[in-house]
Design an enzyme around this catalytic site. Structure first.
Site, short mmCIF file in Angstrom:
data_model
loop_
_atom_site.label_atom_id
_atom_site.label_comp_id
_atom_site.label_asym_id
_atom_site.label_seq_id
_atom_site.Cartn_x
_atom_site.Cartn_y
_atom_site.Cartn_z
N SER A 138 -7.62 4.23 -2.38
CA SER A 138 -6.39 4.64 -1.72
C SER A 138 -5.73 5.71 -2.58
CB SER A 138 -5.48 3.42 -1.57
OG SER A 138 -4.22 3.79 -1.06
N LYS A 164 -9.00 6.70 1.52
CA LYS A 164 -7.76 6.47 2.27
C LYS A 164 -6.69 7.41 1.76
CE LYS A 164 -4.46 2.66 2.12
NZ LYS A 164 -4.30 1.19 2.27
N LYS A 166 -2.78 8.59 1.87
CA LYS A 166 -1.41 8.25 2.25
C LYS A 166 -0.77 9.45 2.93
CE LYS A 166 -0.92 4.06 0.45
NZ LYS A 166 -0.53 2.90 1.25
N ASP A 192 -3.01 6.26 5.88
CA ASP A 192 -2.05 5.13 5.85
C ASP A 192 -0.65 5.70 5.75
OD1 ASP A 192 -0.60 2.81 5.48
OD2 ASP A 192 -1.63 2.17 3.65
N GLU A 217 -3.65 3.54 9.49
CA GLU A 217 -3.01 2.28 9.09
C GLU A 217 -1.49 2.37 9.22
OE1 GLU A 217 -4.47 1.14 5.23
OE2 GLU A 217 -2.97 -0.43 4.95
N ASP A 242 -1.17 -3.32 8.75
CA ASP A 242 -1.03 -3.88 7.40
C ASP A 242 0.30 -4.65 7.39
OD1 ASP A 242 -0.39 -4.26 4.69
OD2 ASP A 242 -0.79 -2.22 4.05
N LYS A 266 -4.04 -8.63 3.28
CA LYS A 266 -3.61 -8.77 1.88
C LYS A 266 -3.14 -10.21 1.76
CE LYS A 266 -1.95 -4.02 1.38
NZ LYS A 266 -0.75 -3.15 1.33
N GLY A 294 -4.96 -3.72 -0.96
CA GLY A 294 -4.60 -3.91 -2.36
C GLY A 294 -3.12 -3.65 -2.57
O1 OSB Z 1 -0.12 0.09 2.12
O2 OSB Z 1 -1.93 -0.51 1.27
C1 OSB Z 1 -0.78 -0.11 1.12
C2 OSB Z 1 -0.07 0.55 -2.57
C3 OSB Z 1 1.27 0.27 -2.62
C4 OSB Z 1 1.92 -0.12 -1.47
C5 OSB Z 1 1.23 -0.21 -0.26
C6 OSB Z 1 -0.13 0.07 -0.21
C7 OSB Z 1 -0.78 0.49 -1.37
C8 OSB Z 1 -2.17 0.88 -1.44
C9 OSB Z 1 -2.85 0.65 -2.77
O3 OSB Z 1 -2.74 1.44 -0.55
C10 OSB Z 1 -4.18 0.03 -2.68
C11 OSB Z 1 -4.68 -0.38 -4.05
O4 OSB Z 1 -4.27 -1.45 -4.57
O5 OSB Z 1 -5.49 0.36 -4.61
MG MG Z 2 -1.20 -0.10 3.86
#
Ligand code: OSB
Ligand code: MG
Length: 373
Positions: A138, A164, A166, A192, A217, A242, A266, A294
């Protein structure tokens, strides 16, 4: 199970190698809540609460979790003779609303302890079948598309099997386009948004259909299943939820309403392993793939995520990056690693969570501690 007679909470500070930016904020020096459960025979298991310092992902924070565990939740576990860790979820859910991440930290710790007691790996106790789990990365929001492309290319190079990205309004189409151009058509890419969009921006999100993403996402509100259903009808790209999936009921609602086609599980968000497994099983019956998300966990939280991701319907690469992606040095040995095929090994020939907590190091990083008996 042998009753848990002591629950020790700690807050540690652990700096991320670099800040991680999502649409709603940035996470850098992590404050992490760790839980150590001890049973009447002296066996101990560690678990991790995934709440962040600020409520930018969900309403919980590390401070609300501390309060919930010490005030209301730990008394429901201490001294109680549970027949199985599967009974802990119900005991914590009864009459106490919300606080899923706080509940999950205790519930998963009970699974860890039960695995140790049964002489089994956590994955085996849960019913996980995989020896290795497929891993994606991510990537947080970067200053510009070029910076993101160099991260994505590097991630592909070291073996990650899913990229992934953001996104947020103003940092979406150009960023995704740049990564798709750089990586070519074969690579699994997804975006995401962490709830950064409104349904009125559906036209903008529909532009992402051009890039053959494996999913988008959580584009809309964290508690909004109705508008996600409307959006899904307008997008070709599958929506993955999510934030919105906080329980088995919400997963059923998603299926009924058509709010998405994939779920990111999660365990912290849904209150632990029992709920995660129930959502996993529901989705398996409904032909909905799931994958393990995660929360920038330390090596303790990662152990639980990897065990969970070894269940058969975890069909897509998880956000299960190795320790070195997050930390200069993790708090467990061995540290979590990933091979050149993007696989993380599931510890199976062990008893319990499969990694050893470096307690001296944790002591050095601890800024507060409270022991409940
Ligand atoms: O939405 O999945 C998420 C990190 C912080 C807050 C939200 C998210 C995330 C990640 C990190 O995508 C995933 C990771 O732990 O590597
Ligand atoms: Mg997410």
């Amino acid at each position: 199970m042998i009753p848990v007679t002591e629950i020790a909470l700690r807050e540690i500070r652990l700096a991320l190698r670099e800040p991680f930016r999502i649409s709603s904020g940035v996470i850098s020096d992590r404050r992490i809540l760790l839980v150590e459960l001890r049973d009447a025979d002296g066996a101990t298991a560690w678990s991790e609460c995934v709440a962040f310092q600020e409520p930018i992902y969900s309403a919980e924070t590390i401070d609300t979790a501390w309060l919930a565990i010490t005030s209301w939740l730990a008394p429901r576990v201490l001294g109680v003779d549970f027949a199985s860790p599967a009974d802990v979820h119900g005991a914590l859910a009864r009459e106490i609303r919300g606080h899923h991440m706080a509940k999950a930290a205790l519930e998963m710790g009970c699974w860890g302890l039960a695995a140790l007691r049964a002489g089994k790996s956590l994955a085996e106790l849960l019913g996980g079948t995989r020896d290795r789990v497929v891993t994606g990365i991510s990537l947080g929001i970067q200053a510009g598309p070029e910076a993101l492309v160099s991260r994505a290319v590097e991630a592909r190079h070291v073996g990650y099997r899913k990229i992934k990205i953001k996104i947020m309004p103003g940092k979406d189409v150009d960023y995704v386009n740049a990564v798709r151009q750089a990586l070519g058509p074969e690579i699994s890419i997804m975006a995401d948004a962490n709830s950064a969009y409104e349904l009125s921006q559906a036209d903008q999100l529909a532009k992402l259909d051009a890039f053959n993403l494996i999913m988008i996402e959580q584009p809309l509100g964290e508690d909004d299943l109705v508008r996600h259903a409307a959006l899904q009808r307008r997008l070709q790209t599958p929506i993955c939820l999510d934030e919105s999936i906080t329980s088995l009921d919400r997963a059923e609602d998603m299926l009924t309403l058509g709010s998405g086609r994939i779920i990111n599980i999660k365990p912290g968000r849904v209150g632990g392993f029992s709920a995660s497994k129930a959502i996993h099983d529901l989705c398996e019956r409904a032909n909905i793939p799931v994958w393990c998300g995660g929360m920038l966990e330390s090596g303790i939280g990662r152990a639980y995520n990897v065990a969970l991701a070894s269940l058969p319907n975890f069909k897509l690469p998880g956000d299960l990056s190795p320790s070195a992606r997050y930390w200069e040095r993790d708090i467990v040995t061995p540290e979590w690693t990933m091979d050149a095929e993007g696989m993380v090994r599931v510890p199976r020939d062990c008893q319990g969570i499969g990694v050893t907590v470096d307690v001296d190091r944790v002591d050095d990083l601890t800024v507060r501690r409270q022991v409940l008996t």
